[in-house]
Design a protein around this motif. Structure first.
Motif, PDB file in Angstrom:
ATOM      1  N   ALA A  41       0.822  -1.209   0.000  1.00  0.00           N
ATOM      2  CA  ALA A  41       0.000   0.000   0.000  1.00  0.00           C
ATOM      3  C   ALA A  41       0.857   1.261   0.000  1.00  0.00           C
ATOM      4  N   THR A  42       1.966   1.241   0.721  1.00  0.00           N
ATOM      5  CA  THR A  42       2.855   2.402   0.750  1.00  0.00           C
ATOM      6  C   THR A  42       3.423   2.676  -0.640  1.00  0.00           C
ATOM      7  N   ASP A  43       3.746   1.607  -1.362  1.00  0.00           N
ATOM      8  CA  ASP A  43       4.269   1.769  -2.712  1.00  0.00           C
ATOM      9  C   ASP A  43       3.178   2.218  -3.679  1.00  0.00           C
ATOM     10  N   TRP A  44       2.020   1.590  -3.615  1.00  0.00           N
ATOM     11  CA  TRP A  44       0.925   1.938  -4.527  1.00  0.00           C
ATOM     12  C   TRP A  44       0.481   3.387  -4.360  1.00  0.00           C
ATOM     13  N   ALA A  45       0.376   3.832  -3.119  1.00  0.00           N
ATOM     14  CA  ALA A  45      -0.133   5.173  -2.845  1.00  0.00           C
ATOM     15  C   ALA A  45       0.968   6.234  -2.870  1.00  0.00           C
ATOM     16  N   ASN A  46       2.207   5.810  -3.171  1.00  0.00           N
ATOM     17  CA  ASN A  46       3.342   6.741  -3.227  1.00  0.00           C
ATOM     18  C   ASN A  46       3.475   7.566  -1.944  1.00  0.00           C
ATOM     19  N   LEU A  47       3.421   6.875  -0.805  1.00  0.00           N
ATOM     20  CA  LEU A  47       3.576   7.535   0.484  1.00  0.00           C
ATOM     21  C   LEU A  47       5.060   7.567   0.834  1.00  0.00           C
ATOM     22  N   THR A  48       5.536   8.725   1.251  1.00  0.00           N
ATOM     23  CA  THR A  48       6.972   8.889   1.514  1.00  0.00           C
ATOM     24  C   THR A  48       7.312   8.945   2.995  1.00  0.00           C
ATOM     25  N   GLY A  49       6.340   9.275   3.837  1.00  0.00           N
ATOM     26  CA  GLY A  49       6.616   9.408   5.259  1.00  0.00           C
ATOM     27  C   GLY A  49       7.439  10.625   5.615  1.00  0.00           C
ATOM     28  N   THR A  50       7.523  11.594   4.712  1.00  0.00           N
ATOM     29  CA  THR A  50       8.403  12.758   4.923  1.00  0.00           C
ATOM     30  C   THR A  50       7.647  14.046   5.210  1.00  0.00           C
ATOM     31  N   LEU A  51       6.331  13.954   5.457  1.00  0.00           N
ATOM     32  CA  LEU A  51       5.525  15.171   5.487  1.00  0.00           C
ATOM     33  C   LEU A  51       5.404  15.816   6.861  1.00  0.00           C
ATOM     34  N   SER A  52       5.735  15.101   7.925  1.00  0.00           N
ATOM     35  CA  SER A  52       5.637  15.695   9.254  1.00  0.00           C
ATOM     36  C   SER A  52       6.982  16.270   9.677  1.00  0.00           C
ATOM     37  N   ASP A  53       6.948  17.246  10.585  1.00  0.00           N
ATOM     38  CA  ASP A  53       8.186  17.862  11.074  1.00  0.00           C
ATOM     39  C   ASP A  53       9.061  16.849  11.800  1.00  0.00           C
ATOM     40  N   SER A  54       8.431  15.952  12.570  1.00  0.00           N
ATOM     41  CA  SER A  54       9.209  14.951  13.311  1.00  0.00           C
ATOM     42  C   SER A  54       9.913  13.995  12.358  1.00  0.00           C
ATOM     43  N   ALA A  55       9.254  13.646  11.252  1.00  0.00           N
ATOM     44  CA  ALA A  55       9.886  12.756  10.274  1.00  0.00           C
ATOM     45  C   ALA A  55      11.059  13.446   9.590  1.00  0.00           C
ATOM     46  N   LEU A  56      10.867  14.716   9.235  1.00  0.00           N
ATOM     47  CA  LEU A  56      11.940  15.445   8.561  1.00  0.00           C
ATOM     48  C   LEU A  56      13.172  15.596   9.450  1.00  0.00           C
ATOM     49  N   SER A  57      12.977  15.616  10.761  1.00  0.00           N
ATOM     50  CA  SER A  57      14.121  15.744  11.664  1.00  0.00           C
ATOM     51  C   SER A  57      15.019  14.507  11.633  1.00  0.00           C
ATOM     52  N   LEU A  58      14.539  13.412  11.032  1.00  0.00           N
ATOM     53  CA  LEU A  58      15.318  12.173  10.961  1.00  0.00           C
ATOM     54  C   LEU A  58      16.105  12.039   9.656  1.00  0.00           C
ATOM     55  N   THR A  59      15.968  13.010   8.755  1.00  0.00           N
ATOM     56  CA  THR A  59      16.598  12.864   7.441  1.00  0.00           C
ATOM     57  C   THR A  59      18.121  12.788   7.531  1.00  0.00           C
ATOM     58  N   GLY A  60      18.713  13.370   8.530  1.00  0.00           N
ATOM     59  CA  GLY A  60      20.170  13.339   8.651  1.00  0.00           C
ATOM     60  C   GLY A  60      20.725  12.023   9.140  1.00  0.00           C
ATOM     61  N   TYR A  61      19.857  11.084   9.480  1.00  0.00           N
ATOM     62  CA  TYR A  61      20.316   9.794  10.001  1.00  0.00           C
ATOM     63  C   TYR A  61      20.363   8.705   8.931  1.00  0.00           C
ATOM     64  N   GLY A  62      20.061   9.065   7.697  1.00  0.00           N
ATOM     65  CA  GLY A  62      20.096   8.075   6.628  1.00  0.00           C
ATOM     66  C   GLY A  62      18.993   7.047   6.718  1.00  0.00           C
ATOM     67  N   ILE A  63      17.884   7.387   7.330  1.00  0.00           N
ATOM     68  CA  ILE A  63      16.774   6.455   7.531  1.00  0.00           C
ATOM     69  C   ILE A  63      15.781   6.585   6.385  1.00  0.00           C
ATOM     70  N   GLN A  64      15.325   5.449   5.870  1.00  0.00           N
ATOM     71  CA  GLN A  64      14.288   5.448   4.837  1.00  0.00           C
ATOM     72  C   GLN A  64      12.937   5.700   5.496  1.00  0.00           C
ATOM     73  N   LEU A  65      12.418   6.905   5.347  1.00  0.00           N
ATOM     74  CA  LEU A  65      11.210   7.280   6.070  1.00  0.00           C
ATOM     75  C   LEU A  65       9.971   6.529   5.590  1.00  0.00           C
ATOM     76  N   ASP A  66       9.968   6.098   4.317  1.00  0.00           N
ATOM     77  CA  ASP A  66       8.827   5.303   3.867  1.00  0.00           C
ATOM     78  C   ASP A  66       8.786   3.954   4.579  1.00  0.00           C
ATOM     79  N   GLN A  67       9.962   3.408   4.902  1.00  0.00           N
ATOM     80  CA  GLN A  67      10.009   2.153   5.646  1.00  0.00           C
ATOM     81  C   GLN A  67       9.578   2.349   7.103  1.00  0.00           C
ATOM     82  N   ILE A  68       9.901   3.513   7.679  1.00  0.00           N
ATOM     83  CA  ILE A  68       9.436   3.811   9.026  1.00  0.00           C
ATOM     84  C   ILE A  68       7.916   3.909   9.039  1.00  0.00           C
TER      85      ILE A  68
END
Length: 375
Positions: A228-255
């Motif tokens: 479903a995450t792939d079909w709906a093209n969900l990235t998990g990057t839209l919240s401020d808390s998620a964006l704060s994790l971008t520097g850790y090399g984490i795949q936010l769609d997998q989170i």
């Protein structure tokens, strides 16, 4: 610990056969979970952690003594008596905090910046002090559970505490350390499943059957979450808390996928235990009932369970996402366009995935229980 009503439902020879079949299925699952915990357990603290604030800035606590009138510029003078110092100081508090919950007598944390002494506002509101209310509420929760559900309720609370410890001590550090999110959440969910079910209901034929049904439901939910995450093209990057994790090399769609799997775990435990108990009681009431009969009668209860739980997750997410829904509602766009926006779509997909996994777990668990009851 084997419940006495199980001994009535199954004769000793049948009980031994069921236990053997369960051991062949559950023991490898338990060993795989344990091995996963050992392999994925982070050895060190997550790299790249950052301090909450610089060393020159300190947090102090105090009690609000005065809240003035808001001026034309939108500023509200607030005075706070600092704890331990006996000094009353002016504190800058955001207008939205003043308007939505700040009262005289509140205990708050303030951030003191020595470099800002000359500006007249070295003290800035940080947060409310909530330790006492939270601990009192936790104490009330445990007390109510102990009085109403007694030992079994306290055992369930212990299972909840152990599950939360798995999240804090294993899952979060492992995810921040760069381990595969999907592996981490499956291992963590497996450990939480064993802890919560066995501590709350004891180790028995019924609970072990529920373990099998819950594990199957988790697998189904995981597969649906990935697709479903792939079909709906969900990235998990839209919240401020998620964006704060971008520097850790984490795949936010997998989170995001991990969150969908965890979201349905508690409800899965509930429905699987209920269905297993239903089938066992049917077997006890009619020892001659066939596997098909047990399944058919068990699903009568299962369909009622589906009907009563189908909105449970939906309303839980609506309640959590209510500010987001209100913010979206004030925008001039159609209802369907609103539903398809990224953050709302994430909540919808999360709800649907967890709900589908929950619904499918009921016939799966009923089938397993019906078959084992006739071994």
């Amino acid at each position: 610990m084997v419940h006495s009503h199980e001994e009535v439902s199954l004769e000793p020879g049948a009980a031994r056969r069921v236990a053997l079949w369960q051991a062949l299925l559950v023991v490898p699952l338990a060993l795989a979970t344990l091995l996963g915990l050992i392999i994925l357990w982070p050895s060190d603290s997550p790299a790249g952690t950052v301090p909450v604030m610089s060393e020159s800035i300190s947090l102090e606590t105090g009690t609000v003594t005065e809240i003035g009138e808001t001026d034309d510029a939108g500023a509200t003078p607030v005075r706070v008596l600092l704890t331990g110092e006996g000094t009353e100081v002016p504190v800058h508090v955001p207008a939205e905090i003043v308007a939505n919950g700040l009262d005289v007598g509140d205990s708050i944390e303030v951030m003191f910046t020595p470099a800002a002494v000359g500006t007249g506002t070295p003290y800035i509101f940080w947060d409310f002090e909530r330790d006492v209310p939270l601990w009192l509420l936790i104490g009330a929760y445990v007390l109510v559970v102990a009085v109403v559900a007694r030992g079994k309720g306290l055992a369930a609370v212990a299972g909840l505490a152990l599950s939360l410890a798995i999240v804090v001590l294993f899952m979060l550090p492992a995810l921040l350390a760069g381990s595969s999110p999907l592996l981490v959440v499956l291992v963590g969910a497996g450990a939480m499943m064993f802890a919560s079910i066995y501590l709350a209901h004891g180790i028995s034929i019924r609970t072990t059957t529920a373990i099998l049904g819950t594990a199957g439901g988790l697998v189904v939910t995981g597969i649906l979450a990935v697709l479903a995450t792939d079909w709906a093209n969900l990235t998990g990057t839209l919240s401020d808390s998620a964006l704060s994790l971008t520097g850790y090399g984490i795949q936010l769609d997998q989170i995001l996928v991990c969150g969908m799997i965890l979201a349905g775990l508690g409800a899965l435990n509930d429905v699987t235990i209920t269905q297993v108990s239903t089938v066992w009681e049917l077997r006890s009431a009619n020892p001659s009932a066939s596997t098909a009969q047990l399944y058919k009668q068990g699903m009568v209860v299962g369909r009622d369970h589906i009907a009563s739980t189908i909105y449970t997750l939906a309303f839980a997410y609506v309640g959590t996402a209510l500010p987001l829904l209100m913010a979206a509602a004030v925008l001039d766009r159609t209802f369907l366009d609103t539903l398809s926006t990224g953050e709302i779509a994430e909540e919808i997909v999360r709800t649907l995935v967890a709900s589908i996994g929950l619904v499918l777990a009921i016939p799966l668990t009923t089938g397993i229980a019906s078959r084992l009851a006739r071994v």
